[in-house]
Design a protein around this motif. Structure first.
Motif, PDB file in Angstrom:
ATOM      1  N   GLU A  76       2.091  16.826 -27.719  1.00 16.73           N
ATOM      2  CA  GLU A  76       1.955  15.664 -28.595  1.00 16.73           C
ATOM      3  C   GLU A  76       1.568  16.101 -30.015  1.00 16.73           C
ATOM      4  OE1 GLU A  76      -0.320  11.502 -27.934  1.00 16.73           O
ATOM      5  OE2 GLU A  76       1.108  12.275 -26.457  1.00 16.73           O
ATOM      6  N   ASP A  77       0.640  17.050 -30.095  1.00 16.93           N
ATOM      7  CA  ASP A  77       0.234  17.571 -31.406  1.00 16.93           C
ATOM      8  C   ASP A  77       1.439  18.162 -32.126  1.00 16.93           C
ATOM      9  OD1 ASP A  77      -2.255  16.834 -30.754  1.00 16.93           O
ATOM     10  OD2 ASP A  77      -3.089  18.848 -30.472  1.00 16.93           O
ATOM     11  N   ALA A  78       2.219  18.951 -31.381  1.00 17.52           N
ATOM     12  CA  ALA A  78       3.387  19.610 -31.977  1.00 17.52           C
ATOM     13  C   ALA A  78       4.351  18.564 -32.528  1.00 17.52           C
ATOM     14  CB  ALA A  78       4.081  20.484 -30.942  1.00 17.52           C
ATOM     15  N   LYS A  79       4.497  17.445 -31.763  1.00 18.07           N
ATOM     16  CA  LYS A  79       5.427  16.395 -32.195  1.00 18.07           C
ATOM     17  C   LYS A  79       4.914  15.739 -33.481  1.00 18.07           C
ATOM     18  CE  LYS A  79       7.985  12.431 -30.326  1.00 18.07           C
ATOM     19  NZ  LYS A  79       8.031  11.852 -31.681  1.00 18.07           N
ATOM     20  N   THR A  80       3.609  15.466 -33.513  1.00 23.15           N
ATOM     21  CA  THR A  80       3.001  14.862 -34.716  1.00 23.15           C
ATOM     22  C   THR A  80       3.233  15.755 -35.929  1.00 23.15           C
ATOM     23  OG1 THR A  80       1.269  14.025 -33.260  1.00 23.15           O
ATOM     24  CG2 THR A  80       0.883  13.835 -35.639  1.00 23.15           C
ATOM     25  N   ILE A  81       2.988  17.059 -35.738  1.00 18.84           N
ATOM     26  CA  ILE A  81       3.161  18.020 -36.823  1.00 18.84           C
ATOM     27  C   ILE A  81       4.614  18.029 -37.301  1.00 18.84           C
ATOM     28  CG2 ILE A  81       3.235  20.513 -37.298  1.00 18.84           C
ATOM     29  CD1 ILE A  81       0.468  19.509 -37.583  1.00 18.84           C
ATOM     30  N   ASP A  82       5.557  17.985 -36.350  1.00 21.05           N
ATOM     31  CA  ASP A  82       6.983  17.957 -36.711  1.00 21.05           C
ATOM     32  C   ASP A  82       7.316  16.730 -37.543  1.00 21.05           C
ATOM     33  OD1 ASP A  82       7.735  20.353 -35.721  1.00 21.05           O
ATOM     34  OD2 ASP A  82       8.451  19.602 -33.778  1.00 21.05           O
ATOM     35  N   ASP A  83       6.739  15.586 -37.147  1.00 22.88           N
ATOM     36  CA  ASP A  83       6.961  14.354 -37.906  1.00 22.88           C
ATOM     37  C   ASP A  83       6.508  14.521 -39.352  1.00 22.88           C
ATOM     38  OD1 ASP A  83       8.123  13.024 -35.895  1.00 22.88           O
ATOM     39  OD2 ASP A  83       6.399  11.764 -35.355  1.00 22.88           O
ATOM     40  N   ILE A  84       5.308  15.066 -39.511  1.00 24.85           N
ATOM     41  CA  ILE A  84       4.761  15.268 -40.859  1.00 24.85           C
ATOM     42  C   ILE A  84       5.675  16.198 -41.658  1.00 24.85           C
ATOM     43  CG2 ILE A  84       2.849  16.268 -42.189  1.00 24.85           C
ATOM     44  CD1 ILE A  84       0.949  15.271 -40.019  1.00 24.85           C
ATOM     45  N   LYS A  85       6.151  17.274 -40.992  1.00 27.22           N
ATOM     46  CA  LYS A  85       7.010  18.238 -41.689  1.00 27.22           C
ATOM     47  C   LYS A  85       8.311  17.583 -42.156  1.00 27.22           C
ATOM     48  CE  LYS A  85       7.662  22.375 -39.831  1.00 27.22           C
ATOM     49  NZ  LYS A  85       7.694  23.343 -38.705  1.00 27.22           N
ATOM     50  N   GLU A  86       8.884  16.729 -41.292  1.00 32.25           N
ATOM     51  CA  GLU A  86      10.119  16.018 -41.660  1.00 32.25           C
ATOM     52  C   GLU A  86       9.887  15.158 -42.890  1.00 32.25           C
ATOM     53  OE1 GLU A  86      13.434  16.077 -40.724  1.00 32.25           O
ATOM     54  OE2 GLU A  86      12.612  17.909 -39.834  1.00 32.25           O
ATOM     55  N   LYS A  87       8.745  14.446 -42.898  1.00 34.56           N
ATOM     56  CA  LYS A  87       8.446  13.553 -44.021  1.00 34.56           C
ATOM     57  C   LYS A  87       8.244  14.353 -45.303  1.00 34.56           C
ATOM     58  CE  LYS A  87       6.930   9.365 -41.787  1.00 34.56           C
ATOM     59  NZ  LYS A  87       5.978   9.115 -40.713  1.00 34.56           N
ATOM     60  N   ILE A  88       7.565  15.497 -45.193  1.00 38.40           N
ATOM     61  CA  ILE A  88       7.329  16.341 -46.376  1.00 38.40           C
ATOM     62  C   ILE A  88       8.663  16.767 -46.976  1.00 38.40           C
ATOM     63  CG2 ILE A  88       6.490  18.619 -47.141  1.00 38.40           C
ATOM     64  CD1 ILE A  88       4.088  18.268 -45.315  1.00 38.40           C
ATOM     65  N   LYS A  89       9.642  17.044 -46.094  1.00 40.53           N
ATOM     66  CA  LYS A  89      10.958  17.502 -46.554  1.00 40.53           C
ATOM     67  C   LYS A  89      11.665  16.459 -47.410  1.00 40.53           C
ATOM     68  CE  LYS A  89      12.593  20.818 -43.174  1.00 40.53           C
ATOM     69  NZ  LYS A  89      13.135  20.767 -41.808  1.00 40.53           N
ATOM     70  N   THR A  90      11.469  15.181 -47.082  1.00 39.08           N
ATOM     71  CA  THR A  90      12.205  14.137 -47.814  1.00 39.08           C
ATOM     72  C   THR A  90      11.561  13.813 -49.170  1.00 39.08           C
ATOM     73  OG1 THR A  90      10.927  12.350 -46.824  1.00 39.08           O
ATOM     74  CG2 THR A  90      12.937  13.039 -45.661  1.00 39.08           C
ATOM     75  N   ARG A  91      10.309  14.250 -49.361  1.00 37.18           N
ATOM     76  CA  ARG A  91       9.613  13.861 -50.592  1.00 37.18           C
ATOM     77  C   ARG A  91      10.263  14.358 -51.881  1.00 37.18           C
ATOM     78  NH1 ARG A  91       4.707  11.472 -48.811  1.00 37.18           N
ATOM     79  NH2 ARG A  91       5.778  10.105 -47.333  1.00 37.18           N
ATOM     80  N   PRO A  92      10.651  15.657 -51.986  1.00 38.99           N
ATOM     81  CA  PRO A  92      11.196  16.123 -53.272  1.00 38.99           C
ATOM     82  C   PRO A  92      12.354  15.270 -53.769  1.00 38.99           C
ATOM     83  CG  PRO A  92      10.808  17.982 -51.830  1.00 38.99           C
ATOM     84  CD  PRO A  92      10.550  16.753 -51.010  1.00 38.99           C
ATOM     85  N   ALA A  93      13.237  14.860 -52.850  1.00 37.10           N
ATOM     86  CA  ALA A  93      14.385  14.035 -53.258  1.00 37.10           C
ATOM     87  C   ALA A  93      13.901  12.696 -53.806  1.00 37.10           C
ATOM     88  CB  ALA A  93      15.323  13.816 -52.082  1.00 37.10           C
ATOM     89  N   ALA A  94      12.877  12.133 -53.163  1.00 37.12           N
ATOM     90  CA  ALA A  94      12.343  10.843 -53.616  1.00 37.12           C
ATOM     91  C   ALA A  94      11.735  10.982 -55.017  1.00 37.12           C
ATOM     92  CB  ALA A  94      11.290  10.344 -52.635  1.00 37.12           C
ATOM     93  N   PHE A  95      11.002  12.081 -55.230  1.00 35.44           N
ATOM     94  CA  PHE A  95      10.414  12.307 -56.551  1.00 35.44           C
ATOM     95  C   PHE A  95      11.489  12.502 -57.608  1.00 35.44           C
ATOM     96  CE2 PHE A  95       6.503  14.142 -54.278  1.00 35.44           C
ATOM     97  CZ  PHE A  95       5.877  12.906 -54.294  1.00 35.44           C
ATOM     98  N   PHE A  96      12.559  13.190 -57.225  1.00 33.45           N
ATOM     99  CA  PHE A  96      13.670  13.429 -58.147  1.00 33.45           C
ATOM    100  C   PHE A  96      14.240  12.096 -58.632  1.00 33.45           C
ATOM    101  CE2 PHE A  96      18.205  14.018 -59.021  1.00 33.45           C
ATOM    102  CZ  PHE A  96      18.167  15.087 -59.909  1.00 33.45           C
ATOM    103  N   GLU A  97      14.439  11.168 -57.667  1.00 36.58           N
ATOM    104  CA  GLU A  97      14.966   9.838 -58.023  1.00 36.58           C
ATOM    105  C   GLU A  97      14.008   9.102 -58.957  1.00 36.58           C
ATOM    106  OE1 GLU A  97      17.883   8.322 -57.191  1.00 36.58           O
ATOM    107  OE2 GLU A  97      18.557  10.127 -56.163  1.00 36.58           O
ATOM    108  N   MET A  98      12.711   9.199 -58.654  1.00 39.10           N
ATOM    109  CA  MET A  98      11.726   8.509 -59.490  1.00 39.10           C
ATOM    110  C   MET A  98      11.727   9.085 -60.903  1.00 39.10           C
ATOM    111  SD  MET A  98       8.366   8.210 -57.108  1.00 39.10           S
ATOM    112  CE  MET A  98       8.392   7.411 -55.512  1.00 39.10           C
ATOM    113  N   GLU A  99      11.772  10.401 -60.993  1.00 38.85           N
ATOM    114  CA  GLU A  99      11.647  11.053 -62.297  1.00 38.85           C
ATOM    115  C   GLU A  99      12.854  10.818 -63.195  1.00 38.85           C
ATOM    116  OE1 GLU A  99       8.568  14.737 -61.737  1.00 38.85           O
ATOM    117  OE2 GLU A  99      10.638  15.060 -61.144  1.00 38.85           O
ATOM    118  N   ALA A 100      13.973  10.435 -62.580  1.00 38.40           N
ATOM    119  CA  ALA A 100      15.164  10.159 -63.386  1.00 38.40           C
ATOM    120  C   ALA A 100      14.904   9.013 -64.364  1.00 38.40           C
ATOM    121  CB  ALA A 100      16.338   9.824 -62.482  1.00 38.40           C
TER     122      ALA A 100
END
Length: 344
Positions: A76-100
């Protein structure tokens, strides 16, 4: 008083009306300035929040990595950690859109050319309009260059006209580099090489412009003009087909709104534009041929001009960059194609 001429009464009424309107203009303008002030405060607060978030995300990534390496992770811990990692991955793209939509500091090139003026366009409409203008500029100038090369190649042999052609090429490529830098600030994603190759092309055209007329210049002239003619023709083709393709993909929501046409090949062109590949590769090898011809000329005993080897080097760099970038896109596409059936 009453014996005022009719004309003056009219003037006074009109003036009163104007005065009221002027008051209104002043109030609206005051409100506008307040909003502007609010806007710049919001911009600064957004920018600094994004900066903080980026820093904290970095720390978070390290924390997650550390935690993953610790022993005794339950499933369960491993799954939680994976979820967090997936979310971290999507952040740069979101920031890129905002900064435009946020003002940013200009890079070195724009600072040199324009100084530190803010080039971020704040509405989608104005971004679009600017991108559209860029595409039109590219198409119109390419058509002019095509006609010019055609005239120089087939009809006129004056060095003076060749110089005008090369000057136009310098103007074209330099302007593209400036406009592209502005578009990148406004959220366009352009692959590094396709921007960089405009700098080299501008430099190459500049060197061609300074090459003095003489035996060697005349030997290379027709080959260069034919190459220019071919390049402009392929660029017209690309402008035409890519803008259609981009328009379609944007309508389907598969491409970013600020994506641009390029002189090369990108992954989104795979469907529908592969027929351009032979044209592109032919152009790349022509660059190699130009480079080799110039290096051979540089070996000649009567070669005194530094322009010969410099142009040769530029053509070689253009060939290598263009060829390997195009090959990389094709390889990546074929690889992802062959992987798809397996995963299904």
């Amino acid at each position: 008083g009453d014996n005022m001429p009719q004309g003056l009464t009219g003037i006074l009424e009109e003036w009163k009306c104007l005065e009221e309107e002027y008051q209104h203009v002043q109030e609206t303008h005051k409100k506008y300035l307040q909003k502007l002030d609010e806007l710049s405060k919001l911009q600064s607060s957004c920018s600094s929040s994004i900066f903080r978030q980026r820093k904290r995300l970095k720390d978070m990534s390290h924390l997650v990595k550390k935690y993953e390496c610790s022993k005794g992770l339950t499933e369960e811990d491993a799954k939680t950690i994976d979820d967090i990692k997936e979310k971290i991955k999507t952040r740069p793209a979101a920031f890129f859109e905002m900064e435009a939509f946020l003002p940013k500091k200009n890079g070195l090139y724009l600072s040199l050319v324009l100084g530190n003026v803010n080039v971020t366009l704040l509405s989608k409409q104005s971004k679009f309009a600017y991108k559209d203008e860029y595409e039109k500029f590219k198409l119109y100038l390419t058509i002019i260059l095509l006609l010019f090369s055609f005239i120089c190649y087939f009809f006129v042999g004056y060095r003076f006209l060749d110089a005008i052609l090369n000057f136009l090429l310098v103007f074209y490529y330099s302007t593209l580099t400036i406009r592209e830098s502005i578009l990148i600030n406004n959220g366009s994603r352009i692959k590094g090489w396709w921007v960089f190759h405009h700098y080299i092309s501008a430099f190459l055209s500049g060197v061609m412009l300074t090459w003095p007329d003489g035996n060697l210049y005349q030997i290379f002239r027709n080959q260069f003009l034919a190459y220019s003619l071919y390049q402009s023709f392929v660029q017209c083709l690309q402008c035409y087909y890519q803008s259609g393709c981009l328009y379609r993909l944007r309508a389907l929501g598969e491409r970013h709104n600020m994506d641009l046409t390029v002189e090369g090949f990108q992954s989104w062109m795979w469907r529908g534009l592969t027929f351009l590949l032979p044209f592109l590769f032919f152009g790349h090898f022509w660059q190699l041929f130009n480079g080799l011809s110039l290096f051979r000329m540089a070996q000649l005993p009567d070669c005194k001009e530094w322009q010969v080897s410099t142009c040769g080097l530029c053509f070689l760099i253009l060939f290598l960059g263009n060829f390997f970038t195009t090959v990389a896109v094709v390889r990546q596409k074929l690889k992802s194609k062959s992987q798809r059936p397996k995963s299904q």
